[in-house]
Design a protein around this motif. Structure first.
Motif, PDB file in Angstrom:
ATOM      1  N   PRO A  70      25.733  36.107  38.693  1.00 29.78           N
ATOM      2  CA  PRO A  70      25.871  36.307  37.343  1.00 29.78           C
ATOM      3  C   PRO A  70      27.388  36.593  36.548  1.00 29.78           C
ATOM      4  CG  PRO A  70      24.574  37.239  38.871  1.00 29.78           C
ATOM      5  CD  PRO A  70      25.128  36.831  39.577  1.00 29.78           C
ATOM      6  N   THR A  71      27.301  38.250  36.460  1.00 33.42           N
ATOM      7  CA  THR A  71      28.877  38.457  36.629  1.00 33.42           C
ATOM      8  C   THR A  71      29.686  38.718  37.095  1.00 33.42           C
ATOM      9  OG1 THR A  71      27.994  40.381  36.724  1.00 33.42           O
ATOM     10  CG2 THR A  71      26.703  39.922  35.469  1.00 33.42           C
ATOM     11  N   GLU A  72      31.184  38.999  36.645  1.00 37.26           N
ATOM     12  CA  GLU A  72      31.665  39.426  37.926  1.00 37.26           C
ATOM     13  C   GLU A  72      31.707  41.379  38.286  1.00 37.26           C
ATOM     14  OE1 GLU A  72      34.675  39.060  34.397  1.00 37.26           O
ATOM     15  OE2 GLU A  72      35.162  37.416  35.123  1.00 37.26           O
ATOM     16  N   ASP A  73      30.245  41.607  38.437  1.00 36.56           N
ATOM     17  CA  ASP A  73      30.326  43.313  38.425  1.00 36.56           C
ATOM     18  C   ASP A  73      29.082  43.233  39.655  1.00 36.56           C
ATOM     19  OD1 ASP A  73      31.219  46.005  38.052  1.00 36.56           O
ATOM     20  OD2 ASP A  73      30.065  46.131  37.040  1.00 36.56           O
ATOM     21  N   ASN A  74      29.284  42.142  40.351  1.00 39.66           N
ATOM     22  CA  ASN A  74      28.078  42.030  41.522  1.00 39.66           C
ATOM     23  C   ASN A  74      29.330  42.281  42.563  1.00 39.66           C
ATOM     24  OD1 ASN A  74      26.905  39.934  39.692  1.00 39.66           O
ATOM     25  ND2 ASN A  74      25.418  40.560  41.143  1.00 39.66           N
ATOM     26  N   LEU A  75      29.204  43.761  42.666  1.00 33.76           N
ATOM     27  CA  LEU A  75      29.797  43.543  44.320  1.00 33.76           C
ATOM     28  C   LEU A  75      29.797  44.203  45.185  1.00 33.76           C
ATOM     29  CD1 LEU A  75      32.071  46.195  41.500  1.00 33.76           C
ATOM     30  CD2 LEU A  75      32.913  43.780  42.290  1.00 33.76           C
TER      31      LEU A  75
END
Length: 132
Positions: A70-75
């Motif tokens: 959903p986002t580039e900040d799923n880490l």
């Protein structure tokens, strides 16, 4: 009773197990611990290291689309404080054909390298010690 010192399995869906395998196995060095097919409406794979207190599980549900992150900040962040170990991990990823990407949060670019898996989820190899 608390969950302190619990073993953890991080599970998430995917649309293509075959695309994820090279990233986590060849790039990150995880071992295939278990594979299953036709478990209800699910196929899946568990990756990790024997004896480690965590596994990554990826599942594909028949007839369901998981989509991308959903986002580039799923880490997922892996702390590798020893410079040699960090450098070797980055080289392994690059050698397997995965190039670093710029982190969404620039904090992770200071001491780390971020890589995006085929589903758009990201892992960070962080050249720092674990700490709060």
């Amino acid at each position: 009773m608390t969950i302190e010192n619990a073993t953890i399995r991080i599970a998430r869906p995917t649309d293509n197990l075959d695309d994820l395998l090279p990233f986590y196995r060849d790039g990150l060095g995880f071992q295939v611990l278990y594979e299953f097919g036709g478990h209800g409406d699910f196929d899946g794979i568990m990756l990790g290291h024997p004896g480690a207190p965590y596994h990554l599980e990826f599942t594909k549900a028949h007839g369901h689309t998981a989509g991308r992150a959903p986002t580039e900040d799923n880490l997922l962040v892996f702390y590798l404080p020893e410079p040699e170990r960090f450098d070797a991990a980055v080289q392994r990823m690059c050698g397997a054909g995965f190039d670093p990407v710029g982190a969404f949060n620039a904090y992770w670019d200071v001491k780390g390298a971020t890589f995006e898996d085929p589903d758009g989820y990201r892992i960070v190899l962080q050249n720092a010690a674990w700490g709060v």
